[in-house]
Design a protein around this motif. Structure first.
Motif, mmCIF file in Angstrom:
data_model
loop_
_atom_site.group_PDB
_atom_site.id
_atom_site.type_symbol
_atom_site.label_atom_id
_atom_site.label_comp_id
_atom_site.label_asym_id
_atom_site.label_seq_id
_atom_site.Cartn_x
_atom_site.Cartn_y
_atom_site.Cartn_z
ATOM 1 N N GLY A 1 0.859 -1.226 0.021
ATOM 2 C CA GLY A 1 0.085 0.094 -0.059
ATOM 3 C C GLY A 1 0.793 1.275 0.130
ATOM 4 N N ALA A 2 1.807 1.142 0.651
ATOM 5 C CA ALA A 2 2.911 2.419 0.906
ATOM 6 C C ALA A 2 3.422 2.618 -0.626
ATOM 7 C CB ALA A 2 3.909 2.056 1.897
ATOM 8 N N LEU A 3 3.845 1.463 -1.012
ATOM 9 C CA LEU A 3 4.516 1.573 -2.421
ATOM 10 C C LEU A 3 3.332 2.092 -3.514
ATOM 11 C CD1 LEU A 3 6.593 0.911 -4.563
ATOM 12 C CD2 LEU A 3 5.721 -1.252 -4.693
ATOM 13 N N VAL A 4 2.267 1.661 -3.403
ATOM 14 C CA VAL A 4 1.115 2.314 -4.435
ATOM 15 C C VAL A 4 1.110 3.802 -4.358
ATOM 16 C CG1 VAL A 4 -1.219 2.084 -5.304
ATOM 17 C CG2 VAL A 4 0.065 0.097 -4.588
ATOM 18 N N ARG A 5 0.928 4.189 -2.803
ATOM 19 C CA ARG A 5 0.799 5.459 -2.612
ATOM 20 C C ARG A 5 1.852 6.293 -2.876
ATOM 21 N NH1 ARG A 5 -0.218 4.464 2.558
ATOM 22 N NH2 ARG A 5 -2.181 3.655 2.110
ATOM 23 N N GLN A 6 3.120 5.710 -2.719
ATOM 24 C CA GLN A 6 4.369 6.622 -3.121
ATOM 25 C C GLN A 6 4.248 6.833 -4.785
ATOM 26 O OE1 GLN A 6 6.147 7.996 -0.986
ATOM 27 N NE2 GLN A 6 7.263 9.003 -2.326
ATOM 28 N N LEU A 7 3.906 5.834 -5.427
ATOM 29 C CA LEU A 7 3.603 5.976 -6.922
ATOM 30 C C LEU A 7 2.677 6.876 -7.482
ATOM 31 C CD1 LEU A 7 4.001 2.216 -8.064
ATOM 32 C CD2 LEU A 7 5.881 3.912 -8.230
ATOM 33 N N PHE A 8 1.657 7.133 -6.664
ATOM 34 C CA PHE A 8 0.525 8.043 -6.871
ATOM 35 C C PHE A 8 1.271 9.495 -6.809
ATOM 36 C CE2 PHE A 8 -3.032 5.353 -7.280
ATOM 37 C CZ PHE A 8 -3.830 5.950 -8.161
ATOM 38 N N LEU A 9 2.009 9.532 -5.842
ATOM 39 C CA LEU A 9 2.755 10.753 -5.608
ATOM 40 C C LEU A 9 3.574 11.104 -6.646
ATOM 41 C CD1 LEU A 9 3.675 10.837 -1.746
ATOM 42 C CD2 LEU A 9 1.699 12.179 -2.756
ATOM 43 N N ASP A 10 4.156 10.084 -7.299
ATOM 44 C CA ASP A 10 5.307 10.577 -8.365
ATOM 45 C C ASP A 10 4.591 10.614 -9.774
ATOM 46 O OD1 ASP A 10 6.918 9.963 -6.344
ATOM 47 O OD2 ASP A 10 7.577 8.242 -7.159
ATOM 48 N N TYR A 11 3.413 9.885 -9.867
ATOM 49 C CA TYR A 11 3.005 9.810 -11.300
ATOM 50 C C TYR A 11 1.372 10.229 -11.451
ATOM 51 C CZ TYR A 11 6.953 6.752 -12.159
ATOM 52 O OH TYR A 11 8.255 6.266 -12.325
ATOM 53 N N ASP B 1 -11.418 -7.464 -10.850
ATOM 54 C CA ASP B 1 -10.892 -7.281 -9.535
ATOM 55 C C ASP B 1 -11.865 -7.054 -8.652
ATOM 56 O OD1 ASP B 1 -9.257 -6.123 -7.464
ATOM 57 O OD2 ASP B 1 -7.967 -5.157 -8.577
ATOM 58 N N MET B 2 -11.578 -7.945 -7.579
ATOM 59 C CA MET B 2 -12.768 -7.711 -6.286
ATOM 60 C C MET B 2 -12.817 -6.520 -5.748
ATOM 61 S SD MET B 2 -12.123 -11.783 -4.974
ATOM 62 C CE MET B 2 -13.401 -11.590 -3.812
ATOM 63 N N LEU B 3 -11.702 -5.633 -5.707
ATOM 64 C CA LEU B 3 -11.744 -4.283 -5.296
ATOM 65 C C LEU B 3 -12.830 -3.298 -6.191
ATOM 66 C CD1 LEU B 3 -8.117 -3.522 -4.569
ATOM 67 C CD2 LEU B 3 -9.779 -3.870 -2.869
ATOM 68 N N ARG B 4 -12.945 -3.825 -7.416
ATOM 69 C CA ARG B 4 -13.899 -3.234 -8.182
ATOM 70 C C ARG B 4 -15.405 -3.628 -8.209
ATOM 71 N NH1 ARG B 4 -11.070 -1.209 -13.985
ATOM 72 N NH2 ARG B 4 -9.097 -0.560 -13.190
ATOM 73 N N GLU C 1 -8.816 0.768 0.730
ATOM 74 C CA GLU C 1 -9.892 1.483 0.211
ATOM 75 C C GLU C 1 -9.197 2.193 -0.991
ATOM 76 O OE1 GLU C 1 -12.288 3.238 3.066
ATOM 77 O OE2 GLU C 1 -11.467 1.811 4.542
ATOM 78 N N VAL C 2 -9.852 1.998 -1.947
ATOM 79 C CA VAL C 2 -9.221 2.748 -3.443
ATOM 80 C C VAL C 2 -10.367 3.993 -3.403
ATOM 81 C CG1 VAL C 2 -8.904 2.760 -5.773
ATOM 82 C CG2 VAL C 2 -8.371 0.714 -4.532
ATOM 83 N N PRO C 3 -9.597 4.934 -3.321
ATOM 84 C CA PRO C 3 -10.504 6.287 -3.613
ATOM 85 C C PRO C 3 -11.150 6.199 -4.903
ATOM 86 C CG PRO C 3 -8.063 6.901 -3.158
ATOM 87 C CD PRO C 3 -8.179 5.494 -3.377
ATOM 88 N N ASP C 4 -12.522 6.663 -4.729
ATOM 89 C CA ASP C 4 -13.470 6.550 -5.756
ATOM 90 C C ASP C 4 -13.143 7.235 -7.159
ATOM 91 O OD1 ASP C 4 -15.377 5.463 -4.273
ATOM 92 O OD2 ASP C 4 -16.639 7.386 -3.943
ATOM 93 N N ALA C 5 -11.881 8.177 -7.009
ATOM 94 C CA ALA C 5 -11.838 8.987 -8.267
ATOM 95 C C ALA C 5 -10.777 7.976 -9.318
ATOM 96 C CB ALA C 5 -10.945 10.178 -7.895
ATOM 97 N N VAL C 6 -10.129 6.821 -8.588
ATOM 98 C CA VAL C 6 -9.363 6.140 -9.435
ATOM 99 C C VAL C 6 -9.924 4.538 -9.448
ATOM 100 C CG1 VAL C 6 -7.191 7.574 -8.909
ATOM 101 C CG2 VAL C 6 -7.750 5.802 -7.466
ATOM 102 N N ALA C 7 -11.147 4.550 -8.933
ATOM 103 C CA ALA C 7 -11.508 2.980 -8.682
ATOM 104 C C ALA C 7 -11.748 2.210 -9.968
ATOM 105 C CB ALA C 7 -12.833 3.059 -7.889
ATOM 106 N N ASN C 8 -11.987 3.037 -10.991
ATOM 107 C CA ASN C 8 -12.382 2.277 -12.280
ATOM 108 C C ASN C 8 -11.009 2.320 -13.213
ATOM 109 O OD1 ASN C 8 -14.697 1.318 -11.878
ATOM 110 N ND2 ASN C 8 -15.561 3.284 -11.850
ATOM 111 N N THR C 9 -9.867 3.092 -12.728
ATOM 112 C CA THR C 9 -8.911 2.949 -13.569
ATOM 113 C C THR C 9 -7.527 2.498 -13.068
ATOM 114 O OG1 THR C 9 -8.697 5.394 -12.788
ATOM 115 C CG2 THR C 9 -9.261 5.209 -15.027
ATOM 116 N N LEU C 10 -7.507 2.555 -11.670
ATOM 117 C CA LEU C 10 -6.295 1.771 -11.164
ATOM 118 C C LEU C 10 -6.485 0.112 -11.137
ATOM 119 C CD1 LEU C 10 -3.567 2.147 -9.443
ATOM 120 C CD2 LEU C 10 -5.230 2.103 -7.470
ATOM 121 N N TRP C 11 -5.664 -0.390 -11.509
ATOM 122 C CA TRP C 11 -5.232 -1.799 -11.201
ATOM 123 C C TRP C 11 -4.608 -2.032 -10.046
ATOM 124 C CZ3 TRP C 11 -9.378 -4.685 -12.979
ATOM 125 C CH2 TRP C 11 -9.999 -4.459 -14.182
ATOM 126 N N TYR C 12 -5.090 -1.904 -8.948
ATOM 127 C CA TYR C 12 -4.354 -1.905 -7.735
ATOM 128 C C TYR C 12 -3.314 -2.921 -7.478
ATOM 129 C CZ TYR C 12 -3.531 -1.425 -2.510
ATOM 130 O OH TYR C 12 -2.487 -1.223 -1.608
#
Lengths: 180, 180
Positions: A22-32, A152-155, A115-126
């Motif tokens: 989760g920390a890795l994904v969050r960091q990548l969001f900050l970067d990209y 993805d069950m997250l979706r 919990e994937v934020p709604d804004a990216v729920a349909n674009t991010l493949w967590y």
């Protein structure tokens, strides 16, 4: 055999890997920022992990060598998922010409607590790192593939599905003698 | 009790967490470059993980509540390390006034497969996320601490040592009734 190798190997709690990932994904969001770029970056990171993991896998799994692309489905789903994630996955949906299959699984240790934020729920493949790991590992055993999440069950899907498509079989390269 | 909780929880392979964590550290280097900043960022990420992990820990560990700072040493070392990392750690080097102790451990699942580049070998604390996890978790049980690595086997030390220093004990805050 995945189960035995799993029990023999060193284990850590699934929470730890979920939170680290989760920390890795969050960091990548900050970067990209753009979720498409995060997907791509996770896949690339997974690819590098897959390249490294395959030696460990072949040494510990005692899995038979995969003579065909089709045979990799069973090994990835039933041995590798069990061995590294402690979960059961199953191969399914083989293409008629055997150039594609799916890996289905219902439990995803990476996606616990998420919990994937709604804004990216349909674009991010967590959990897109998995796709890269599969691509990297299969490339090391001479199968060039593209792997991508299709469910993805997250979706809200009823299971997780990774589609693995064969691009080409690679020639076994014979190492050149360094003296020549 | 750490061992029982460890066996009861979901487990994944240590390789997976080592490689995921390695990807996180690498990403932070791309972002921050200076190893001191990477140390700090790893600690901050760990802190957020510690804040979240503590509920899971209290629910699963059945560890007795820590009445004193000194008592947290035993719980962190013998229960939490066992439960999340599957390794044995031991408390040591208690300060005479009981405001500091060390956690010592010889096996570090995060540091498997790792080769730290020479240029940062003496400035990067590769596993600094642990320090943050300890700080975050102890803060949730009312102990404000600073935790830092003092020895690391990646640097050639004979064991890993995290020094935990008490800054102050926090007041238990009584939640305000939302109606008032």
């Amino acid at each position: 055999i995945g189960e035995q190798a799993f029990q023999r190997g060193e284990l850590v709690s699934a929470e730890l890997v979920a939170l680290t990932y989760g920390a890795l994904v969050r960091q990548l969001f900050l970067d990209y920022q753009a979720p498409e770029d995060v997907n791509e970056e996770l896949e690339r990171i997974g690819y590098n992990i897959g390249l490294r993991l395959v030696d460990d896998f072949l040494a510990r799994s005692a899995a038979p060598p995969c003579r065909s692309f089709q045979a990799t489905a069973e090994i990835v789903a039933r041995v590798a998922f069990r061995m590294y994630l402690g979960v059961s996955a199953r191969p399914a949906n083989f293409a008629a010409d055997n150039t594609a299959y799916s890996i289905l699984f219902d439990t995803n240790p990476l996606a616990e607590f998420v919990e994937v934020p709604d804004a990216v729920a349909n674009t991010l493949w967590y959990s897109n790192i998995f796709c890269g790991v599969i691509r990297g590992a299969l490339e090391m055993v001479q199968f060039s593939v593209r792997a991508s999440f299709t469910r993805d069950m997250l979706r809200g899907d009823e299971c997780n599905e990774i589609r693995v498509c064969l691009l080409r079989e690679l020639e076994e390269t014979v190492p050149l003698d360094k003296e020549t």
